[in-house]
Design a protein around this motif. Structure first.
Motif, PDB file in Angstrom:
ATOM      1  N   THR A  89      43.634  45.286  36.781  1.00  8.36           N
ATOM      2  CA  THR A  89      44.188  45.904  37.988  1.00  8.36           C
ATOM      3  C   THR A  89      43.331  47.133  38.279  1.00  8.36           C
ATOM      4  O   THR A  89      42.515  47.529  37.457  1.00  8.36           O
ATOM      5  CB  THR A  89      45.623  46.405  37.738  1.00  8.36           C
ATOM      6  N   TRP A  90      43.582  47.756  39.420  1.00  7.75           N
ATOM      7  CA  TRP A  90      42.831  48.974  39.758  1.00  7.75           C
ATOM      8  C   TRP A  90      43.038  50.026  38.672  1.00  7.75           C
ATOM      9  O   TRP A  90      42.096  50.647  38.197  1.00  7.75           O
ATOM     10  CB  TRP A  90      43.293  49.501  41.118  1.00  7.75           C
ATOM     11  N   THR A  93      37.147  47.700  39.407  1.00  6.96           N
ATOM     12  CA  THR A  93      37.821  47.015  40.513  1.00  6.96           C
ATOM     13  C   THR A  93      37.095  47.291  41.830  1.00  6.96           C
ATOM     14  O   THR A  93      36.841  46.373  42.618  1.00  6.96           O
ATOM     15  CB  THR A  93      39.290  47.499  40.608  1.00  6.96           C
ATOM     16  N   GLU A 150      33.673  45.540  41.993  1.00 15.43           N
ATOM     17  CA  GLU A 150      33.788  44.111  42.308  1.00 15.43           C
ATOM     18  C   GLU A 150      33.969  43.906  43.812  1.00 15.43           C
ATOM     19  O   GLU A 150      33.374  43.017  44.419  1.00 15.43           O
ATOM     20  CB  GLU A 150      34.955  43.490  41.540  1.00 15.43           C
ATOM     21  N   THR A 151      34.787  44.757  44.411  1.00 13.71           N
ATOM     22  CA  THR A 151      35.032  44.666  45.854  1.00 13.71           C
ATOM     23  C   THR A 151      33.721  44.853  46.626  1.00 13.71           C
ATOM     24  O   THR A 151      33.386  44.064  47.518  1.00 13.71           O
ATOM     25  CB  THR A 151      36.032  45.766  46.276  1.00 13.71           C
ATOM     26  N   THR A 192      31.216  41.952  45.938  1.00 12.48           N
ATOM     27  CA  THR A 192      31.653  40.714  46.597  1.00 12.48           C
ATOM     28  C   THR A 192      31.278  40.762  48.080  1.00 12.48           C
ATOM     29  O   THR A 192      30.800  39.774  48.652  1.00 12.48           O
ATOM     30  CB  THR A 192      33.173  40.513  46.420  1.00 12.48           C
ATOM     31  N   GLY A 234      38.460  39.076  51.706  1.00 11.40           N
ATOM     32  CA  GLY A 234      38.135  39.479  50.339  1.00 11.40           C
ATOM     33  C   GLY A 234      37.900  38.293  49.444  1.00 11.40           C
ATOM     34  O   GLY A 234      38.044  37.140  49.865  1.00 11.40           O
ATOM     35  N   GLY A 235      37.529  38.577  48.222  1.00 14.87           N
ATOM     36  CA  GLY A 235      37.259  37.505  47.270  1.00 14.87           C
ATOM     37  C   GLY A 235      37.278  38.061  45.870  1.00 14.87           C
ATOM     38  O   GLY A 235      37.723  39.185  45.655  1.00 14.87           O
ATOM     39  N   THR A 236      36.787  37.265  44.946  1.00 23.50           N
ATOM     40  CA  THR A 236      36.762  37.737  43.570  1.00 23.50           C
ATOM     41  C   THR A 236      35.570  37.105  42.861  1.00 23.50           C
ATOM     42  O   THR A 236      35.108  36.028  43.267  1.00 23.50           O
ATOM     43  CB  THR A 236      38.086  37.376  42.852  1.00 23.50           C
ATOM     44  N   LEU A 237      35.050  37.783  41.863  1.00 21.23           N
ATOM     45  CA  LEU A 237      33.956  37.218  41.088  1.00 21.23           C
ATOM     46  C   LEU A 237      34.560  36.403  39.948  1.00 21.23           C
ATOM     47  O   LEU A 237      35.438  36.889  39.242  1.00 21.23           O
ATOM     48  CB  LEU A 237      33.075  38.330  40.510  1.00 21.23           C
ATOM     49  N   LEU A 238      34.095  35.172  39.793  1.00 18.99           N
ATOM     50  CA  LEU A 238      34.631  34.310  38.748  1.00 18.99           C
ATOM     51  C   LEU A 238      33.512  33.903  37.800  1.00 18.99           C
ATOM     52  O   LEU A 238      32.329  34.039  38.123  1.00 18.99           O
ATOM     53  CB  LEU A 238      35.283  33.073  39.373  1.00 18.99           C
ATOM     54  N   CYS A 282      40.497  27.726  41.855  1.00 20.79           N
ATOM     55  CA  CYS A 282      41.201  28.826  42.542  1.00 20.79           C
ATOM     56  C   CYS A 282      41.296  28.559  44.037  1.00 20.79           C
ATOM     57  O   CYS A 282      42.351  28.792  44.648  1.00 20.79           O
ATOM     58  CB  CYS A 282      40.474  30.147  42.322  1.00 20.79           C
TER      59      CYS A 282
END
Ligand code: PLP
Length: 296
Positions: free
Chosen positions: A138-139, A146, A149-150, A153, A173-177, A186
């Protein structure tokens, strides 16, 4: 390279009481290497990797080994006690046992599959990340990670010229996997839940249909199955040599129309930019028009 077997710690090992000995002491206590020793061993590892890259073109790209070659050279159980110079002996094992069995993807003579994805710059970045050992759940768990990553991305999205609404800066938004397989799962799950909310809830699960071509990586079918899509509802559109093994928008459209006519719910299209077998690039723009943009 593990130099401790924590499960074997006892009161005698740690100097603690017998009651405490019943509880493994994982993660408790000082770091296994002090600063001086960490620097010394760290340099050995970097030197080892640098030597590898200096001589990478001298290795046979494909190892001349038979199945089982490594397992029969290794002990049956993990070491229980720290060895005197564990890193040196581990590096010897890597040189003598592991490297002879490695397919050298980074070799300039490796032309199979696709270009390798690693770089020695990336390896240094990974070392830094491993050293800091960040947990960005989490942040609050790690604010900088966090936010980084934002930002990264969005950098990636901009480099790919994605529409702004898909980026954090545009409200998306998204996320690194870690892998494409994870990303596939996902995205299918996210699409599934949104679609089910639209069409009437979980009772419609059996009606959801996903689409790909016969060149699509098998991880797509696997992810769809894990996400609960019926195997019979995975449409694999045939491709042909004449069209460069790309997914045909007309064939896709026909499959979608047939499913709609039968009361099923088109859910997800997996198009590929550079398929694994032939590096075919599916025509993304054409696949997104002809009314299909309303579905996926
Ligand atoms: C087109 C494509 N998709 C997905 C994957 C699966 O990748 P990963 O191993 O990162 O999950 C691969 C791997 O070769 C691939 O070529």
């Amino acid at each position: 390279m593990a130099s401790f077997n924590h499960a074997n710690y006892t009161a005698r090992d740690t100097g603690s009481s017998p009651a405490a000995a019943a509880t493994p002491t994982l993660g408790v206590g000082p770091l296994p290497l002090d600063g001086r020793e960490f620097r010394r061993q760290g340099r050995q590892v970097i030197d080892f990797i640098a030597d590898y890259y200096d001589h990478i073109d001298e290795y046979p790209v494909r190892p001349a080994v038979a199945p089982g070659f490594l397992a029969r050279q290794l002990p049956d159980t993990a070491p229980s006690w720290p060895e005197p110079d564990a890193l040196a002996s581990a590096l010897r094992d890597v040189r003598d046992l592991i490297l002879p069995g490695v397919t050298h993807w980074q070799s300039p003579r490796h032309f199979a599959h696709f270009a390798a994805t690693a770089s020695n710059v990336g390896a240094l970045g990974e070392a830094l990340a491993a050293g800091l050992h960040i947990n960005p759940f989490t942040w609050a768990a790690s604010p900088a990670a966090t936010e980084l990553e934002t930002v990264v991305t969005d950098w990636l999205g901009k480099a790919l010229h994605l529409p702004e609404q898909l980026l954090f800066c545009g409200g998306g938004g998204g996320t690194l996997l870690g892998t494409s397989c994870e990303a596939m799962l996902c995205t299918i799950v996210a699409a599934r839940d949104r679609k089910l909310a639209e069409v009437g809830g979980e009772e419609r699960m059996g009606d959801l249909v996903v689409y790909c071509s016969d060149q699509t990586h098998f991880s797509f079918k696997k992810a769809a199955h894990v996400a609960g899509i019926r195997r019979a509802n995975c449409r694999v559109i045939p491709t042909c040599r004449e069209s460069g093994f790309t997914l045909s928008p007309a064939a896709l459209q026909a499959a979608v129309r047939a499913d709609e006519a039968a009361g099923r719910v088109p859910l997800f299209l997996c198009a590929t930019v550079g398929t694994t077998p032939t590096a075919a690039v599916d025509p993304l723009r054409e696949l997104c028009i002809n009314g299909l943009e309303n579905h996926f």
